[in-house]
Design a protein around this motif. Structure first.
Motif, mmCIF file in Angstrom:
data_model
loop_
_atom_site.group_PDB
_atom_site.id
_atom_site.type_symbol
_atom_site.label_atom_id
_atom_site.label_comp_id
_atom_site.label_asym_id
_atom_site.label_seq_id
_atom_site.Cartn_x
_atom_site.Cartn_y
_atom_site.Cartn_z
ATOM 1 N N ASP A 49 9.465 13.894 -42.635
ATOM 2 C CA ASP A 49 9.980 12.531 -42.096
ATOM 3 C C ASP A 49 8.863 11.359 -41.750
ATOM 4 O O ASP A 49 9.221 10.418 -41.731
ATOM 5 C CB ASP A 49 10.790 12.847 -40.896
ATOM 6 C CG ASP A 49 11.700 11.344 -40.529
ATOM 7 O OD1 ASP A 49 12.163 10.738 -41.606
ATOM 8 O OD2 ASP A 49 12.038 11.055 -39.649
ATOM 9 N N TRP A 54 6.341 9.050 -46.607
ATOM 10 C CA TRP A 54 7.233 8.125 -47.254
ATOM 11 C C TRP A 54 6.985 6.495 -47.092
ATOM 12 O O TRP A 54 7.796 5.519 -47.579
ATOM 13 C CB TRP A 54 8.802 8.064 -46.744
ATOM 14 C CG TRP A 54 9.150 9.503 -46.883
ATOM 15 C CD1 TRP A 54 9.198 10.735 -46.099
ATOM 16 C CD2 TRP A 54 9.712 9.885 -48.121
ATOM 17 N NE1 TRP A 54 9.715 11.664 -46.657
ATOM 18 C CE2 TRP A 54 10.041 11.613 -47.875
ATOM 19 C CE3 TRP A 54 9.777 9.479 -49.362
ATOM 20 C CZ2 TRP A 54 10.637 12.308 -48.916
ATOM 21 C CZ3 TRP A 54 10.429 10.404 -50.391
ATOM 22 C CH2 TRP A 54 10.855 11.719 -50.248
ATOM 23 N N GLY A 91 13.686 14.160 -50.468
ATOM 24 C CA GLY A 91 14.352 13.287 -49.876
ATOM 25 C C GLY A 91 15.815 13.268 -49.292
ATOM 26 O O GLY A 91 16.372 12.920 -48.714
ATOM 27 N N GLU A 92 16.390 13.515 -50.707
ATOM 28 C CA GLU A 92 17.937 13.895 -50.460
ATOM 29 C C GLU A 92 18.212 15.138 -49.452
ATOM 30 O O GLU A 92 19.080 14.854 -48.828
ATOM 31 C CB GLU A 92 18.558 14.007 -51.743
ATOM 32 C CG GLU A 92 18.564 12.877 -52.800
ATOM 33 C CD GLU A 92 19.047 13.130 -53.986
ATOM 34 O OE1 GLU A 92 19.289 14.403 -54.571
ATOM 35 O OE2 GLU A 92 19.276 12.189 -54.716
ATOM 36 N N LEU A 94 16.327 15.878 -47.163
ATOM 37 C CA LEU A 94 15.931 15.429 -45.528
ATOM 38 C C LEU A 94 17.313 14.268 -45.167
ATOM 39 O O LEU A 94 17.638 14.551 -44.069
ATOM 40 C CB LEU A 94 14.616 14.443 -45.485
ATOM 41 C CG LEU A 94 13.532 15.479 -46.027
ATOM 42 C CD1 LEU A 94 12.255 14.564 -45.916
ATOM 43 C CD2 LEU A 94 13.492 16.166 -44.642
ATOM 44 N N ARG A 95 17.695 13.526 -45.995
ATOM 45 C CA ARG A 95 18.738 12.664 -45.719
ATOM 46 C C ARG A 95 20.310 13.514 -45.171
ATOM 47 O O ARG A 95 20.874 13.161 -44.410
ATOM 48 C CB ARG A 95 19.156 11.595 -46.679
ATOM 49 C CG ARG A 95 18.132 10.457 -47.119
ATOM 50 C CD ARG A 95 18.578 9.405 -47.914
ATOM 51 N NE ARG A 95 19.315 9.932 -49.158
ATOM 52 C CZ ARG A 95 19.682 9.084 -50.070
ATOM 53 N NH1 ARG A 95 19.264 7.867 -50.193
ATOM 54 N NH2 ARG A 95 20.395 9.576 -51.234
ATOM 55 N N ALA A 96 20.230 14.626 -46.101
ATOM 56 C CA ALA A 96 21.592 15.473 -45.619
ATOM 57 C C ALA A 96 21.281 16.172 -44.339
ATOM 58 O O ALA A 96 22.359 16.354 -43.855
ATOM 59 C CB ALA A 96 21.683 16.500 -46.742
ATOM 60 N N GLY A 98 19.787 14.565 -41.738
ATOM 61 C CA GLY A 98 19.775 13.630 -40.956
ATOM 62 C C GLY A 98 18.716 12.816 -40.599
ATOM 63 O O GLY A 98 18.422 12.042 -39.730
ATOM 64 N N ARG A 100 15.514 10.274 -41.239
ATOM 65 C CA ARG A 100 15.856 8.979 -42.018
ATOM 66 C C ARG A 100 14.493 8.095 -41.643
ATOM 67 O O ARG A 100 14.506 7.227 -40.985
ATOM 68 C CB ARG A 100 17.031 8.194 -41.148
ATOM 69 C CG ARG A 100 18.278 8.929 -41.253
ATOM 70 C CD ARG A 100 18.705 9.191 -42.792
ATOM 71 N NE ARG A 100 18.870 7.739 -43.130
ATOM 72 C CZ ARG A 100 19.565 7.529 -44.333
ATOM 73 N NH1 ARG A 100 19.832 8.465 -45.072
ATOM 74 N NH2 ARG A 100 19.853 6.418 -44.814
ATOM 75 N N ASN A 101 13.413 8.585 -42.332
ATOM 76 C CA ASN A 101 12.381 7.675 -42.470
ATOM 77 C C ASN A 101 12.720 6.615 -43.214
ATOM 78 O O ASN A 101 13.462 6.457 -44.264
ATOM 79 C CB ASN A 101 11.036 8.279 -43.378
ATOM 80 C CG ASN A 101 9.813 7.255 -43.333
ATOM 81 O OD1 ASN A 101 9.942 6.277 -43.859
ATOM 82 N ND2 ASN A 101 9.204 7.909 -42.317
ATOM 83 N N ILE A 104 12.499 6.410 -47.151
ATOM 84 C CA ILE A 104 13.059 7.240 -48.154
ATOM 85 C C ILE A 104 14.022 6.660 -49.153
ATOM 86 O O ILE A 104 14.086 6.988 -50.472
ATOM 87 C CB ILE A 104 13.838 8.372 -47.443
ATOM 88 C CG1 ILE A 104 12.785 9.336 -46.716
ATOM 89 C CG2 ILE A 104 14.667 9.394 -48.373
ATOM 90 C CD1 ILE A 104 13.360 10.352 -45.687
ATOM 91 N N ASP A 105 14.871 5.817 -48.554
ATOM 92 C CA ASP A 105 15.686 5.453 -49.569
ATOM 93 C C ASP A 105 15.274 4.210 -50.883
ATOM 94 O O ASP A 105 15.703 4.677 -51.952
ATOM 95 C CB ASP A 105 17.013 4.372 -48.789
ATOM 96 C CG ASP A 105 17.678 5.201 -47.854
ATOM 97 O OD1 ASP A 105 17.977 6.493 -48.126
ATOM 98 O OD2 ASP A 105 18.296 4.833 -46.744
#
Length: 119
Positions: A49, A54, A91-92, A94-96, A98, A100-101, A104-105
């Motif tokens: 993260d 990122w 990245g996906e 990591l988002r799943a 939680g 949230r750098n 990433i998006d």
């Protein structure tokens, strides 16, 4: 010792292998994170993260925009598309979980667009 299998395990290992193939200086770091993910998942997630993955010009994500003068252009384009695809998977995942750098998006959107347009 607790082991941890996540959707991150495979793409992280594959990214380490790709970085080895292109002789990237961060290959050993990614190999280490792959091992750490299995033994100390929270510590690995905290590193994954990080801004060095990122955010900013020195991030691993930004390395996908670099030229690789030692490889033929067509070969480098193929490797960089795989690099981006693996970064998207990581990245996906990591988002799943939680993680949230803030970067990433933006990177996931850029990688998806670049790969779709074969840039």
């Amino acid at each position: 010792m607790t082991t941890f299998n996540t959707p991150l395990s495979t793409p992280l290992s594959q990214l380490a292998e790709l970085l080895d193939r292109i002789k990237h200086p961060r290959a050993a770091e990614v190999h280490g994170l792959s091992v750490l993910l299995r033994t100390s998942p929270q510590q690995a997630l905290a590193q994954l993260d990080g801004n060095d993955w990122w955010a900013g010009a020195g991030s691993l994500a930004a390395e996908t925009m670099a030229d690789h003068p030692e490889l033929p252009a067509a070969h480098w384009q193929q490797e960089v598309r795989e690099f981006r695809t693996l970064m998207i998977e990581i990245g996906e995942a990591l988002r799943a979980q939680g993680v949230r750098n803030p970067g990433i998006d933006s990177w996931l959107l850029a990688f998806s667009n670049w790969n779709a347009s074969e840039v």
